[in-house]
Design a protein around this motif. Sequence first.
Motif, short mmCIF file in Angstrom:
data_model
loop_
_atom_site.label_atom_id
_atom_site.label_comp_id
_atom_site.label_asym_id
_atom_site.label_seq_id
_atom_site.Cartn_x
_atom_site.Cartn_y
_atom_site.Cartn_z
N PHE A 15 0.72 -1.06 0.10
CA PHE A 15 0.10 -0.04 0.00
C PHE A 15 0.94 1.25 -0.14
CE2 PHE A 15 -2.38 3.43 2.01
CZ PHE A 15 -3.49 3.39 1.42
N SER A 16 2.02 1.31 0.91
CA SER A 16 2.77 2.40 0.86
C SER A 16 3.61 2.63 -0.50
CB SER A 16 3.90 2.31 1.91
OG SER A 16 4.64 1.31 1.78
N PHE A 17 4.05 1.57 -1.19
CA PHE A 17 4.58 1.58 -2.17
C PHE A 17 3.62 2.13 -3.55
CE2 PHE A 17 6.01 -0.50 -6.14
CZ PHE A 17 7.29 0.30 -6.54
N LEU A 18 2.30 1.69 -3.54
CA LEU A 18 1.63 2.08 -4.54
C LEU A 18 1.30 3.73 -4.28
CD1 LEU A 18 -0.96 -0.89 -4.79
CD2 LEU A 18 0.64 0.08 -6.42
N THR A 19 1.05 4.09 -2.89
CA THR A 19 0.97 5.22 -2.76
C THR A 19 1.89 6.14 -3.11
OG1 THR A 19 -0.32 4.67 -0.57
CG2 THR A 19 0.41 6.98 -0.83
N LEU A 20 3.11 5.72 -2.87
CA LEU A 20 4.33 6.56 -3.32
C LEU A 20 4.36 6.59 -4.82
CD1 LEU A 20 7.01 7.96 -2.43
CD2 LEU A 20 8.06 5.71 -2.82
N LEU A 21 4.20 5.46 -5.49
CA LEU A 21 4.19 5.66 -7.09
C LEU A 21 2.94 6.64 -7.59
CD1 LEU A 21 4.44 2.23 -8.19
CD2 LEU A 21 5.81 3.99 -8.49
N LEU A 23 1.86 9.14 -5.90
CA LEU A 23 2.37 10.66 -5.54
C LEU A 23 3.24 11.24 -6.51
CD1 LEU A 23 2.52 10.68 -1.68
CD2 LEU A 23 1.01 12.07 -3.04
N ILE A 24 4.22 10.24 -6.79
CA ILE A 24 5.01 10.58 -7.70
C ILE A 24 4.65 10.84 -9.40
CG2 ILE A 24 7.16 9.77 -9.13
CD1 ILE A 24 8.13 8.26 -6.76
N TYR A 25 3.76 10.13 -9.47
CA TYR A 25 3.04 10.34 -10.91
C TYR A 25 2.11 11.49 -10.83
CZ TYR A 25 -0.35 10.04 -14.67
OH TYR A 25 -1.02 10.51 -15.98
N ILE A 26 1.55 12.15 -9.76
CA ILE A 26 0.65 13.21 -9.72
C ILE A 26 1.40 14.50 -9.81
CG2 ILE A 26 -0.96 14.61 -8.03
CD1 ILE A 26 -2.06 12.05 -7.51
N ILE A 27 2.75 14.54 -8.92
CA ILE A 27 3.67 15.47 -8.74
C ILE A 27 4.18 15.75 -10.18
CG2 ILE A 27 5.80 16.34 -7.86
CD1 ILE A 27 4.74 15.00 -5.04
N SER A 28 4.62 14.53 -10.88
CA SER A 28 5.39 14.69 -12.09
C SER A 28 4.60 15.33 -13.29
CB SER A 28 6.03 13.57 -12.44
OG SER A 28 5.30 12.67 -12.86
#
Length: 51
Positions: A15-21, A23-28
């Motif tokens: 879950f934390s890995f998917l959340t991190l991915l 967030l990275i997608y949204i920010i980029s």
Amino acid sequence: MPQLIPFYFINQLSFSFLTLLALIYIISKYFLPLFTFQQVIRMYITKLNNK
């Protein structure tokens, strides 16, 4: 139940890995182009100011 502890950690890790991915997608995708555009506008304004 001690036998469920590894599954809890795997669930938490995935879950934390998917959340991190996400967030990275949204920010980029949405935030970083705005900062780049802002820097380009600042450079353009300073070049116009120097002339």
